[in-house]
Scaffold this active site. Structure first.
Site, PDB file in Angstrom:
ATOM      1  CG  ASP A   1      -2.188  -0.822   0.964  1.00 55.94           C
ATOM      2  OD1 ASP A   1      -2.174  -1.653   0.044  1.00 55.94           O
ATOM      3  OD2 ASP A   1      -3.170  -0.638   1.695  1.00 55.94           O
TER       4      ASP A   1
ATOM      5  CB  CYS B   1       1.380  -6.130   3.590  1.00 60.49           C
ATOM      6  SG  CYS B   1       3.046  -5.868   4.268  1.00 60.49           S
ATOM      7  CG  ASP B   2      -2.141  -2.641   4.547  1.00 58.29           C
ATOM      8  OD1 ASP B   2      -1.150  -3.038   5.189  1.00 58.29           O
ATOM      9  OD2 ASP B   2      -2.430  -1.443   4.462  1.00 58.29           O
TER      10      ASP B   2
ATOM     11  CB  CYS C   1       4.792  -0.056   7.995  1.00 54.75           C
ATOM     12  SG  CYS C   1       5.336  -0.045   6.277  1.00 54.75           S
TER      13      CYS C   1
ATOM     14  CB  SER D   1      -2.842   4.604   5.600  1.00 52.39           C
ATOM     15  OG  SER D   1      -1.821   3.957   6.330  1.00 52.39           O
TER      16      SER D   1
END
Length: 553
Positions: free
Chosen positions: A78, A119-120, A192, A469
């Site tokens: 992202d 991840c997302d 992250c 986000s």
């Protein structure tokens, strides 16, 4: 075994010949076949280590008497996709991941699955697939990134990096300062380092019972992550033996537990898209209203970045998600009788768990706030609701009224922000960026970070039918439903209209009369679709509104 259909008997002789072509031995084919769904790639920092996780998982499967069979799942970064057309392709991959994993799992009749996301959209996509396929499954993620360190010793992360861009445009940071953030914000592989969407979903995978303790918090670069992966590989064999399936674990009570942990942790607002979508695959409805009910009785115990200055590695040292759940159990806020992927109940898993840092994980009787990290607002601007991460909103912005600054795309808004055209008191409205109107419901970290980096996060609100986000902070209100492209009131806002936001009261109002609103509605014409071909065009035709989880109908 499910896999016997491709391994045993005269009719399966052609199937066996193809399995032999892969190099499998007769001995290996006597064991359960375990699909290892690995989303390794070379473009997502959170996925660059997943080949190592997969090897550890396969070692665990073999040690426990199974035969691992690896196949891939896609994943989008992202952060790299942010701020351009690529972000339209982020949320939509959730359904591609679910569909392709379903196809692979059922086409090859695996006896069990180990999912390796990080991840997302990869995490919810694989959880959706697990619920849909409903064969024994366990999750182990790639783990979070370590926080970065600036030259003066301050810790930093990706949200600081995006805000540094806004500070640069505002003349508060020079080129050298921007470059220092570039080189230090993301120092290792992993998802992250703050409580952004990827880490939120990996923590909630643990909370819902589909992953072992530490899944959400053990850093990607720690060897403990490899040991966790081996244990996940071993544990899938017990789940296969006992035939414990995802829908045995992901019950209504488990989803309520997950939403409670969500509120205590202060997770990303994207969980309000993903949990309902996963629940939908389980035949369970999670409504926006339920989120406020749970938030009302769940204290917020953690302020990780972007809400505070602590990171995932700190949460792990404090005891991780298990320690947060242990605090919640003290107030009887979790159903501890639910089954988990350990084969034991949540209560059994939490025996002996302690909170090792009461500054990072606040005790249940001394929280950051008495209510949870996320709030759902409703009013004439969002009749079906919208979402804000209230734990990351400055006290000054919890109640705010200001004039609307209206933009029909993220690109128009970010240009105005960078040009200094947004001033204190404004309410930035970005519309036609919802699931259907975008299409793809882009995350808007660039405009929110620019506002924060310019020092306006305590003076300016941002409202959108798109999403944010997990790295976003400030009065950033997304998922406005119905969206503009579906005729929602956000499409009727005009420049200068007053918008009143009251987060504690859960309200958001466009300060015009019902008659004026109705007159505007009568004149409204739906714009032409932004994209008319390819996957996004098909997605726009099928996708539901954000309050339903942007599921495909």
């Amino acid at each position: 075994m499910r896999s016997d259909v491709v391994k045993k008997g005269v009719p399966a002789a052609p199937n066996r010949s193809l399995l032999y072509a892969l190099g499998y031995t007769k001995e290996e084919l006597e064991r359960p076949l375990i699909g290892v769904v690995c989303s390794y790639n070379e473009i997502v920092p959170g996925h660059m280590n997943l080949d190592k996780i997969a090897e550890a998982v396969k070692a665990g499967i073999r040690a426990a008497g199974g035969t691992p069979v690896e196949f891939p799942a896609i994943a989008v970064c992202d952060g790299i996709a942010m701020g351009h057309v690529g972000m339209k392709y982020s949320l939509v991959t959730r359904d591609l991941i679910a569909d392709s994993t379903e196809a692979m799992a059922l086409a090859h009749q695996f006896d069990g699955l180990v999912m390796i996301p990080n991840c997302d959209k990869n995490v919810p996509g694989l959880l959706m697939a697990a619920a849909r396929v409903n064969i024994p499954t366990i999750f182990v993620s790639g783990g979070p990134m370590l926080a970065g360190t600036l030259n003066d010793g301050r810790r930093t992360c990706l949200s600081h990096m995006f805000e540094a861009v806004g500070a640069h445009y505002a003349g508060k940071l020079d080129d050298a300062g921007l470059e220092e953030y570039e080189e230090n914000a993301c120092p290792t592989c992993g998802s992250c380092s703050g409580m952004y969407t990827a880490n939120s979903m990996n923590c909630l995978t643990e909370a819902i019972g589909m992953a072992l303790r530490g899944n959400g918090t053990i850093p990607a670069v720690w060897s403990a992550r490899l040991r966790l992966a081996k244990h996940a590989g071993m544990q899938i064999m017990e789940l296969v033996e006992k035939n414990i399936r995802p829908r045995d674990i992901m019950t209504a009570a488990a989803f309520h537990n997950a939403e409670t942990v969500d509120m205590a942790l202060g997770c990303s607002t994207n969980t309000m898209l993903h949990l309902p979508a996963i629940a939908h695959e389980c035949g369970i409805e999670l409504s926006f209203d339920m989120a406020n009910e749970i938030s009302a009785k769940t204290p917020n115990l953690c302020h990780l970045a972007p809400a505070g200055d602590t990171y995932m590695e700190d949460l792990e040292r404090a005891g991780g998600v298990a320690a947060v759940m242990a605090e919640l159990v003290k107030a009887d806020l979790l159903d501890t009788t639910v089954l988990t992927c350990t084969g034991r109940t949540l209560g059994e898993n939490l025996e002996g768990v302690v909170n090792r840092d009461t500054n990072l994980i606040r005790p249940i009787d001394d929280p950051y706030s008495a209510t949870g990290g996320i709030a759902v607002l409703k009013g004439n601007l969002a009749p079906d609701g919208c979402v804000v991460k209230q734990s990351a909103v400055a006290p000054e912005m919890m109640v705010h009224t200001g004039p609307a600054r209206v933009f029909d795309s993220e690109d128009e808004a970010i240009a105005a922000i960078y040009a200094g055209k947004i001033v204190a008191g404004d309410v930035v409205v970005i519309r036609y960026e919802g699931p259907k109107g975008g299409p793809g419901m882009r995350e808007m970290l660039n405009p929110t970070s620019a506002i924060a980096g310019m020092g306006l996060d305590k003076d300016v609100a941002l409202i959108t039918d798109g999403r944010f986000s997990g790295a976003t902070r400030g009065a950033s209100i997304g998922h406005v439903s119905p969206e503009a492209a579906s005729g929602g009131p956000i499409g009727l806002v005009e420049e200068g209209d007053l918008i009143a936001i009251d987060i504690p009261a859960h309200t958001i109002q466009l300060k015009i009369s019902d008659q004026v609103l109705a007159a505007r509605k009568a004149k409204w014409v739906c714009p032409e679709p932004k994209i008319r071909t390819g996957y996004l065009a098909r997605y726009a035709r099928l996708v539901s509104s954000a309050d339903k989880g942007a599921i495909l109908e």
